[in-house]
Design a protein around this motif. Structure first.
Motif, short mmCIF file in Angstrom:
data_model
loop_
_atom_site.label_atom_id
_atom_site.label_comp_id
_atom_site.label_asym_id
_atom_site.label_seq_id
_atom_site.Cartn_x
_atom_site.Cartn_y
_atom_site.Cartn_z
N VAL A 109 20.98 -7.28 -19.62
CA VAL A 109 20.43 -7.68 -18.33
C VAL A 109 18.66 -7.20 -18.51
O VAL A 109 18.61 -6.35 -19.14
N PHE A 110 17.96 -8.00 -18.07
CA PHE A 110 16.45 -7.96 -18.32
C PHE A 110 15.62 -7.55 -17.10
O PHE A 110 16.05 -7.88 -15.91
N GLN A 111 14.54 -7.00 -17.05
CA GLN A 111 13.76 -6.67 -16.07
C GLN A 111 13.37 -8.34 -15.24
O GLN A 111 13.30 -8.01 -14.15
N GLU A 112 13.28 -9.02 -16.38
CA GLU A 112 12.43 -10.07 -15.80
C GLU A 112 13.86 -11.20 -15.52
O GLU A 112 13.48 -12.51 -15.48
N PHE A 113 14.84 -10.64 -15.47
CA PHE A 113 16.18 -11.67 -15.22
C PHE A 113 16.14 -12.52 -16.39
O PHE A 113 17.46 -12.58 -16.84
N ASP A 119 21.28 -24.36 -13.75
CA ASP A 119 21.58 -23.68 -12.51
C ASP A 119 22.59 -22.34 -12.68
O ASP A 119 22.78 -21.91 -13.98
N ALA A 120 22.82 -21.55 -11.74
CA ALA A 120 23.34 -20.33 -11.88
C ALA A 120 24.79 -20.49 -12.71
O ALA A 120 24.97 -19.46 -13.60
N TYR A 159 25.13 -23.57 -7.69
CA TYR A 159 24.68 -24.83 -8.00
C TYR A 159 23.26 -24.72 -7.98
O TYR A 159 22.29 -25.76 -8.28
N HIS A 160 22.71 -23.49 -7.58
CA HIS A 160 21.20 -23.40 -7.35
C HIS A 160 20.53 -22.84 -8.59
O HIS A 160 21.00 -22.24 -9.45
N GLN A 161 19.33 -23.37 -8.71
CA GLN A 161 18.64 -23.19 -10.09
C GLN A 161 17.72 -21.95 -9.78
O GLN A 161 17.68 -21.45 -8.54
N PRO A 162 17.59 -21.02 -10.82
CA PRO A 162 16.82 -19.54 -10.72
C PRO A 162 15.54 -19.72 -9.59
O PRO A 162 15.73 -18.99 -8.98
N GLY A 182 14.88 -12.60 -6.01
CA GLY A 182 14.95 -11.90 -7.05
C GLY A 182 16.15 -11.24 -7.36
O GLY A 182 16.57 -11.08 -8.31
N GLY A 183 16.71 -10.58 -6.17
CA GLY A 183 17.95 -9.99 -6.19
C GLY A 183 19.18 -10.86 -6.45
O GLY A 183 19.89 -10.37 -7.71
N GLU A 184 19.02 -12.02 -6.13
CA GLU A 184 20.20 -13.06 -6.56
C GLU A 184 20.01 -13.46 -8.09
O GLU A 184 21.03 -13.51 -8.79
N ARG A 185 18.93 -13.62 -8.47
CA ARG A 185 18.74 -13.90 -10.08
C ARG A 185 19.17 -12.76 -10.71
O ARG A 185 19.67 -12.84 -11.79
N GLN A 186 19.06 -11.44 -10.31
CA GLN A 186 19.48 -10.31 -11.28
C GLN A 186 20.83 -10.42 -11.15
O GLN A 186 21.58 -9.88 -12.14
#
Lengths: 408, 237
Positions: B92-96, B103-104, B140-143, B148-152
Motif C-alpha cells: 500500500v503506497f502513499q500515492e495509492f 477500473d477498481a 467499475y470506476h476508474q481511479p 482519495g480515500g476510495e482509491r486507498q
C-alpha cells in the motif's frame, strides 16, 4: 493463455488512453503499408498484363523493325521502312513460314461531321487474319473480317464510343482522305488503348491512302516454321537483311531490330523487375520510418509509465510479463496500421484499376491476392513487435524501486 | 519457532549521488515475526522508505542480507523474486499507485493475474475484497473517478488480493485527511486482527503508530529504539 489475454487487455487500455499519439503512430505504419500494398498490387497487375499480352504474341513470332528497339522514339519517328528487298530477304530466310507486313500512321478520319486524327494500321488481310487470330489474340466482337481489296474497316473496341461524339456502329461510314470506308467488324479488346482505338484496313488500301510504296512496310511479323529454332531464324534474318543492304546501297550499316517474342518478354520482365525493386525499396523506407515512429512512441510510453511498471513489478509482475505487455502494445499498433494500410492500399489499387477501365490509358488489373493481404498484416505486426522490443526490454529491466521512485 | 516472515541482517544501503556517497541504512537488523503489526517511524530523510523497500524486497542491499520467508533474496533470480514477492507481500503506497487505465475491480485483480489465477477466481476474489472495504458499488470506476480515500481502499483491497502473509504500507494515510486516514487504518487493523496478517507500516504520524504493537524508530539510517515492549502501552489506549 489466461495471462496473455489479460496483458492484451492492459495493452489495449493503454493504447486507448493515449489515443491521439497512438493514432498518429498507427498512421505512420498505415502510410508505409499503404504504399507497399498499392504499389505492389499495381506493379504485379502490370506485370501480369504484360505477360498476358506477350503470351498472346505466341512464342514463335519474330518482329522485324527498322531502327533500334532500345531507342523506341527514334524508331517510330525515323520514317525508315522495310524495303521490298528487305521483305524478300526475310521471306527467303530458312525456317520462315509466313511474313506479315504492317504499316501504321496517324490519319484524319471523318465520321459524320466530325474529323479526328486516328491511328491506322494497314495489314494484309489475306495472310494476316490467321496470324492475328492465332498469335495476337484477335477476335471479332461483332461483324466479320473485311474482304481483301474492298474498302472495309475493322475497328478496335474503343472506337465505337470513345473516338467520335457519335458512336461508330457496324455499317457506319468513315471517310479517310475523301474515300469512303465501311465498318464491317469490331474487335474485342486487345489490351492496350492504342490498339483498341485504332482502325485496321487492308495494306494495299492503306498504301493507296498514304502513298506508301507498294511492297514496302514499317514492320514485319514473321511466323517460323514448326520445329525451327526461333533464335536461329532471327539470327539468319538479321544476316540476310545486312547482306541485302550491303549489296543495294553499299553500306554494311544496317539498322534493324529483329526480336523474338521471347526476347520481348525478357526486356519487359527486366524492366518490371527494376520497377518492383524500386517500389519495394521506397515502401521499405516508409515502413522503417513507421517502425521508428512506433519505437519512439513506445520509448515515450515506457518513460511515462515508469511508475506503472514499478507498481506492476511491486505487485508481482515478472520481467517477462512487462515485456509481453509492451510487446503486445507495439504489435497492436503495428497490426492496426497494417489493417488500415492494407485497406487503403486495396482501395487505391482497385480505384486505379476502375479508373483504367473507364478512361483507359492502359489496361491493367490490380493484383490483390490473399497472400499480399496476409503479407501486409503479418509484416506490419512484425515491424511493430521489432520496433517495440527495445522499449519493452527497457521497461522490463526497470528495478521496481527505481521505477517507483522516479517522478516522485 | 515459526519462520520469520522477513529478516534483515546487517543491512547497509549506500546511494551514489554523483561523487557523493549517501549511506541510507547503516547495519540494520530487524525481524518481522508472523502476525506482527510493526510501525516504522522516523523523520524524513531518516532512511525509513529505504528500509521499507528492503523489507518489501523491492530493492537489494549494498551489504548484508535480506531473508524473505527464510530465503536469501540475493540468491533468487529476478523472476523468482517477483513471484515470491507477489505471493507473499501486499503493498500500500502513499500515492495509492493504482493503474490509471484499469477500473477498481481490474486493479484489485491484477496481482492475481501475475500469479496465474483464473478469470473467474480473480473476479470473485476481487469483488469480495472490494466489498470488504465498502466499495461494492464502485467496482467499475476508474481511479480518476474515485476519491482519495476510495482509491486507498482499492489499494488496500489489492494488497490483500493474493492472500499475502505481510502487508507493507508506506505512509498509507499521508495523502488523506484525518477522518479518511482513520478509516483506512481501521480497515488495515481489521485485516490484521481478523486474518492474523503481518502488517508493516512506515509513517511519521504518531497517531498511526498507536494502532500497532511494535514501533521501530529509525534515525540517520539506524534503528534507535525498538518499542516492542511499549506495544502494550500503546495498544491499551
Amino acid at each position: 493463455m489466461e495471462q496473455i489475454k489479460e496483458y492484451f487487455h492492459i495493452a489495449v487500455r493503454s493504447i486507448k488512453t493515449r489515443s491521439l499519439r497512438s493514432w498518429l503512430t498507427i498512421l505512420g505504419i498505415v502510410i508505409g503499408v499503404f504504399l507497399i500494398i498499392s504499389l505492389l498490387s499495381l506493379s504485379e497487375g502490370i506485370k501480369q498484363t504484360i505477360n498476358q499480352q506477350l503470351r498472346s504474341l505466341g512464342g514463335e513470332m519474330i518482329f522485324v523493325m527498322p531502327g533500334d528497339i532500345s531507342n523506341i522514339m527514334a524508331m517510330f519517328t525515323s520514317g525508315t521502312k522495310l524495303e521490298k528487298e528487305d521483305i524478300e530477304a526475310i521471306e527467303r530466310t530458312r525456317g520462315v513460314e509466313t511474313v506479315l507486313t504492317m504499316s501504321y500512321q496517324s490519319l484524319v478520319a471523318r465520321h459524320g461531321d466530325e474529323g479526328k486524327t486516328v491511328f491506322m494500321s494497314g495489314l494484309s488481310w489475306e495472310k494476316g487474319i490467321e496470324i492475328m487470330e492465332k498469335f495476337q489474340g484477335w477476335s471479332l466482337k461483332e461483324g466479320e473480317w473485311p474482304t481483301p481489296g474492298k474498302r472495309e474497316l475493322v475497328i478496335g473496341s474503343q472506337v465505337e464510343t470513345e473516338v467520335f461524339e457519335k458512336p461508330v456502329k457496324m455499317g457506319s461510314e468513315i471517310i479517310i482522305k475523301g474515300r469512303r470506308f465501311k465498318v464491317v467488324g469490331i474487335l474485342n479488346s486487345l489490351g492496350s488503348k492504342q490498339d483498341d482505338s485504332s482502325f485496321y484496313l487492308d495494306l494495299s488500301l492503306y498504301q493507296d491512302l498514304t502513298g506508301e510504296k507498294r511492297g514496302t512496310a514499317q514492320m514485319a511479323m514473321v511466323k517460323v516454321k514448326d520445329g525451327s529454332d526461333v533464335n536461329k531464324v532471327a539470327e539468319d534474318i538479321k544476316e540476310n537483311l545486312l547482306e541485302t543492304r550491303k549489296r543495294r546501297v553499299g553500306t554494311d550499316v544496317a539498322d534493324f531490330s529483329v526480336i523474338t517474342s521471347e526476347k520481348m518478354g525478357d526486356i519487359a520482365g527486366s524492366i518490371m523487375a527494376v520497377i518492383q525493386f524500386a517500389i519495394v525499396a521506397f515502401a521499405g523506407i516508409a515502413i522503417i520510418v513507421g517502425g521508428i515512429g512506433i519505437m519512439n512512441t513506445m520509448f515515450t510510453s515506457v518513460r511515462e509509465r515508469t511508475r506503472e511498471i514499478g507498481i506492476m513489478k511491486a505487485i508481482g509482475a515478472k520481467n517477462s510479463a512487462v515485456l509481453t505487455i509492451f510487446l503486445i502494445e507495439a504489435g497492436i499498433i503495428g497490426f492496426l496500421g497494417g489493417i488500415g494500410g492494407t485497406f487503403l492500399g486495396t482501395v487505391l489499387a482497385k480505384s486505379i484499376e476502375m479508373y483504367g477501365q473507364v478512361h483507359p490509358l492502359f489496361y491493367f488489373s490490380a493484383s490483390i491476392t490473399p497472400g499480399l493481404i496476409i503479407f501486409g498484416l503479418v509484416f506490419s505486426f512484425v515491424v511493430g513487435c521489432l520496433a517495440g522490443f527495445f522499449p519493452a526490454r527497457q521497461a522490463a529491466k526497470l528495478r521496481p524501486v527505481e521505477a517507483l521512485r522516479r517522478y516522485e | 519457532m515459526p519462520t520469520l516472515v522477513i529478516k534483515l541482517e546487517n543491512v547497509w544501503k549506500v546511494y551514489q549521488l554523483g561523487k557523493v556517497e549517501l549511506t541510507a541504512l547503516k547495519g540494520i537488523n530487524l525481524e518481522v515475526t508472523p502476525g506482527a503489526f510493526v510501525t516504522i517511524m522516523g523523520p524524513s530523510g531518516s532512511g525509513k522508505s529505504t528500509l521499507l523497500n528492503m523489507i518489501g524486497c523491492l530493492d537489494v542491499p549494498t551489504k548484508g542480507k535480506v531473508f524473505l520467508k527464510g530465503k536469501d533474496i540475493s540468491q533468487l533470480s529476478e523472476t523468482q523474486l517477483s513471484q515470491l514477492r507477489g505471493k507473499t507481500i501486499g503493498f500500500v503506497f502513499q500515492e495509492f499507485n493504482l493503474l490509471p487505465n484499469l477500473d477498481a475491480l481490474e486493479n484489485v485483480a491484477l496481482p492475481m493475474v501475475f500469479q496465474g489465477a483464473s478469470l473467474e477466481e480473480r473476479i470473485k476474489k476481487a469483488k469480495e475484497l472490494l466489498a470488504s472495504v465498502g466499495l461494492e458499488e464502485r467496482i467499475y470506476h476508474q481511479p480518476a473517478e474515485l476519491s482519495g480515500g476510495e482509491r486507498q481502499r482499492v489499494a488496500l483491497a489489492r494488497a490483500f488480493a493474493n492472500d499475502p502473509e505481510v502487508v507493507i504500507a508506506d505512509e498509507p494515510t499521508g495523502n488523506l485527511d484525518s477522518t479518511t486516514g482513520k478509516k483506512i487504518m481501521e480497515v488495515l487493523t481489521d485485516f490484521h486482527k481478523r486474518e492474523g496478517k503481518t502488517i508493516v507500516v512506515v509513517t511519521h504520524d504518531p497517531n498511526i503508530a498507536s494502532y500497532s504493537e511494535e514501533v521501530v524508530n529509525i534515525k540517520d539510517g539506524q534503528i534507535i529504539v525498538n518499542h516492542r515492549e511499549a506495544a502494550q502501552v500503546l495498544w491499551s489506549k
